[in-house]
Design a protein around this motif. Structure first.
Motif, PDB file in Angstrom:
ATOM      1  N   UNK A   1       0.852  -1.193   0.000  1.00 17.61           N
ATOM      2  CA  UNK A   1       0.000   0.000   0.000  1.00 17.61           C
ATOM      3  C   UNK A   1       0.883   1.236   0.000  1.00 17.61           C
ATOM      4  N   UNK A   2       0.561   2.213  -0.815  1.00 18.24           N
ATOM      5  CA  UNK A   2       1.405   3.392  -0.943  1.00 18.24           C
ATOM      6  C   UNK A   2       1.210   4.355   0.228  1.00 18.24           C
ATOM      7  N   UNK A   3       2.187   5.233   0.407  1.00 20.54           N
ATOM      8  CA  UNK A   3       2.176   6.205   1.506  1.00 20.54           C
ATOM      9  C   UNK A   3       1.684   7.552   0.981  1.00 20.54           C
ATOM     10  N   UNK A   4       0.615   8.108   1.544  1.00 20.00           N
ATOM     11  CA  UNK A   4       0.137   9.410   1.079  1.00 20.00           C
ATOM     12  C   UNK A   4       1.034  10.542   1.558  1.00 20.00           C
ATOM     13  N   UNK A   5       1.253  11.515   0.683  1.00 19.16           N
ATOM     14  CA  UNK A   5       2.010  12.718   1.015  1.00 19.16           C
ATOM     15  C   UNK A   5       1.038  13.888   1.005  1.00 19.16           C
ATOM     16  N   UNK A   6       0.774  14.432   2.179  1.00 24.27           N
ATOM     17  CA  UNK A   6      -0.180  15.528   2.346  1.00 24.27           C
ATOM     18  C   UNK A   6       0.581  16.843   2.416  1.00 24.27           C
ATOM     19  N   UNK A   7       0.190  17.797   1.597  1.00 25.69           N
ATOM     20  CA  UNK A   7       0.799  19.121   1.609  1.00 25.69           C
ATOM     21  C   UNK A   7      -0.049  20.038   2.483  1.00 25.69           C
ATOM     22  N   UNK A   8       0.559  20.614   3.508  1.00 26.61           N
ATOM     23  CA  UNK A   8      -0.107  21.534   4.421  1.00 26.61           C
ATOM     24  C   UNK A   8       0.404  22.935   4.128  1.00 26.61           C
ATOM     25  N   UNK A   9      -0.463  23.786   3.578  1.00 28.74           N
ATOM     26  CA  UNK A   9      -0.060  25.115   3.133  1.00 28.74           C
ATOM     27  C   UNK A   9      -0.899  26.189   3.819  1.00 28.74           C
ATOM     28  N   UNK A  10      -0.472  27.423   3.638  1.00 24.98           N
ATOM     29  CA  UNK A  10      -1.160  28.558   4.240  1.00 24.98           C
ATOM     30  C   UNK A  10      -0.184  29.698   4.427  1.00 24.98           C
ATOM     31  N   UNK A 100       5.309  29.782   0.317  1.00 26.13           N
ATOM     32  CA  UNK A 100       5.324  28.759  -0.712  1.00 26.13           C
ATOM     33  C   UNK A 100       4.076  28.841  -1.578  1.00 26.13           C
ATOM     34  N   UNK A 101       4.219  28.454  -2.833  1.00 24.45           N
ATOM     35  CA  UNK A 101       3.102  28.415  -3.762  1.00 24.45           C
ATOM     36  C   UNK A 101       2.544  26.996  -3.783  1.00 24.45           C
ATOM     37  N   UNK A 102       1.328  26.787  -3.293  1.00 23.75           N
ATOM     38  CA  UNK A 102       0.804  25.418  -3.168  1.00 23.75           C
ATOM     39  C   UNK A 102       0.788  24.644  -4.480  1.00 23.75           C
ATOM     40  N   UNK A 106       2.399  20.968  -5.018  1.00 23.20           N
ATOM     41  CA  UNK A 106       1.587  19.817  -5.406  1.00 23.20           C
ATOM     42  C   UNK A 106       2.161  19.164  -6.656  1.00 23.20           C
ATOM     43  N   UNK A 107       2.581  19.970  -7.627  1.00 20.52           N
ATOM     44  CA  UNK A 107       3.165  19.401  -8.844  1.00 20.52           C
ATOM     45  C   UNK A 107       4.411  18.581  -8.521  1.00 20.52           C
ATOM     46  N   UNK A 108       5.217  19.068  -7.580  1.00 23.86           N
ATOM     47  CA  UNK A 108       6.432  18.337  -7.227  1.00 23.86           C
ATOM     48  C   UNK A 108       6.113  16.984  -6.592  1.00 23.86           C
ATOM     49  N   UNK A 109       5.072  16.948  -5.776  1.00 27.72           N
ATOM     50  CA  UNK A 109       4.684  15.672  -5.170  1.00 27.72           C
ATOM     51  C   UNK A 109       4.082  14.749  -6.221  1.00 27.72           C
ATOM     52  N   UNK A 110       3.261  15.310  -7.111  1.00 27.80           N
ATOM     53  CA  UNK A 110       2.617  14.501  -8.142  1.00 27.80           C
ATOM     54  C   UNK A 110       3.621  13.899  -9.111  1.00 27.80           C
ATOM     55  N   UNK A 111       4.727  14.590  -9.340  1.00 25.79           N
ATOM     56  CA  UNK A 111       5.701  14.123 -10.323  1.00 25.79           C
ATOM     57  C   UNK A 111       6.883  13.389  -9.696  1.00 25.79           C
ATOM     58  N   UNK A 119       0.353  11.242  -3.942  1.00 27.44           N
ATOM     59  CA  UNK A 119      -0.175  12.525  -3.496  1.00 27.44           C
ATOM     60  C   UNK A 119      -1.402  12.283  -2.631  1.00 27.44           C
ATOM     61  N   UNK A 120      -1.400  12.866  -1.429  1.00 28.64           N
ATOM     62  CA  UNK A 120      -2.496  12.636  -0.496  1.00 28.64           C
ATOM     63  C   UNK A 120      -3.422  13.820  -0.318  1.00 28.64           C
ATOM     64  N   UNK A 121      -3.207  14.894  -1.085  1.00 34.67           N
ATOM     65  CA  UNK A 121      -4.124  16.027  -1.008  1.00 34.67           C
ATOM     66  C   UNK A 121      -3.451  17.298  -0.524  1.00 34.67           C
TER      67      UNK A 121
END
Length: 337
Positions: A1-10, A100-102, A106-111, A119-121
């Motif tokens: 099962x893969x590991x989700x990577x969640x990006x927390x931005x703000x 940071x620019x979300x 996200x593109x970096x995690x997706x690629x 990518x976990x959201x």
């Protein structure tokens, strides 16, 4: 099962680090890998005591989205998810710099080319106290909210209830799909973002290090509802995808296993949703299993009867479907397809 990577931005001051600390406090049985810009504000001592020092990675230059295309993002994720003794990480949380620019993150995690991660959201923290002021200083806030999979409305304990409701409505106007979750004092149930496995036998749990019986954050799970659904009969994939697309905003997460009523699709589909993000993973049914659909819906203010009724409407009666296009909606969100 893969590991989700969640990006927390703000933006700066939105409460991202507070949210991360509360996740570390409340997720006692979750193995979290964290990528943070500044260890100073995060409970890194607890990570060290818990034996997970190698699961916390610092960004010396501050901003992940500004790093060059030299594989550094892949290197970070590879270090966090590298094979080790015992069970691996359940999730990785990347706490972004306030500048940071979300979308770039996200593109970096997706690629990423690191195997076994996904990518976990995108979770965007929005300050309820400084909401309007932040919009004036940073007009791109509206775009950040619009692209989020989950919107965290932080510091709602510092504004009147009617103001918090108004701001939540503004966020929903910017993003009709993502749940808007109040996070007073940074309190957030980890189940809204990633799977929380049953308690494991291990040397030391992170929550045992930082647990404070008087801290309401340790009981944050009581703020949310969970609705369970089980069906021995398979589901119609088109109806189920339509259900996921129109699910109420109060449903923050849907997770579980799904069996579809399509000829030739005898595999088990693991479903994980985080806000608007939907992800299926195909796999084999365990030998001797019931091959039943089993789902858990997590959220706030849920109408359990209505949700179960809508899910029952997705059940297929009769012979398996032979339409080869019936699974297209599922396959679009299936990992590895």
């Amino acid at each position: 099962m893969s590991t989700p990577v969640v990006v927390l931005a703000g933006f700066l001051g939105a409460g991202k680090t507070t949210v991360l600390n509360q996740l570390l406090r409340s997720a006692a049985d979750v193995r979290l890998g964290v990528v943070v810009n500044d260890f100073g504000a995060v409970g890194i001592d607890a990570l060290l005591v818990a034996g997970w020092a190698d699961s916390a990675v610092s960004l010396e230059n501050g901003c992940l989205c500004c790093s060059t295309d030299d594989g550094s993002v892949d290197e970070l994720l590879a270090r966090l998810t590298a094979p080790r003794r015992g069970p691996g990480l359940d999730a990785v949380v990347v706490e972004a710099s306030g500048v940071a620019e979300p979308s770039a993150m996200v593109r970096r995690v997706l690629t990423t080319t690191v195997p076994g991660v996904r990518y976990g959201g995108l979770v965007v923290a929005v300050d309820a106290v400084e909401f309007e002021a932040t919009r004036l200083r940073h007009p791109q806030l509206d775009d950040h909210v619009a692209m989020a999979d989950v919107v965290l409305l932080t510091k709602t304990d510092l504004v009147p209830a009617e103001e918090a409701a108004r701001l939540a409505a503004v966020c929903r106007g910017l993003n009709a799909w993502a749940p808007v979750v109040p996070a007073a004092k940074g309190q957030l149930d980890p189940r809204l973002l990633f799977e929380t496995p049953p308690a494991r036998q291990r040397q030391l749990a992170l929550g045992e290090v930082v647990h404070d019986p008087g801290d309401p954050g340790t009981h944050v799970h009581s703020m949310y509802d969970a609705v369970e659904f089980r069906s021995e009969a398979p589901l119609d994939p088109r109806r189920f995808v339509a259900f996921l697309e129109r699910r109420p905003s109060g449903v923050f997460r849907v997770k579980g296993f799904v069996r579809f009523a399509v000829e030739g699709s005898g595999q088990r589909y693991l479903l994980q949703t985080v806000g608007a993000a939907v992800r299926f993973e195909r796999g084999a049914w365990p030998p001797g299993s019931d091959r039943a659909t089993e789902l858990v819906l997590v959220g706030a203010g849920l109408d359990a009867d209505a949700l179960r009724r809508d899910l029952r409407d997705c059940v297929h009666d009769g012979e398996p479907l032979r339409d080869e296009m019936a699974m297209m909606g599922v396959l679009r969100s299936t990992e590895g397809v």
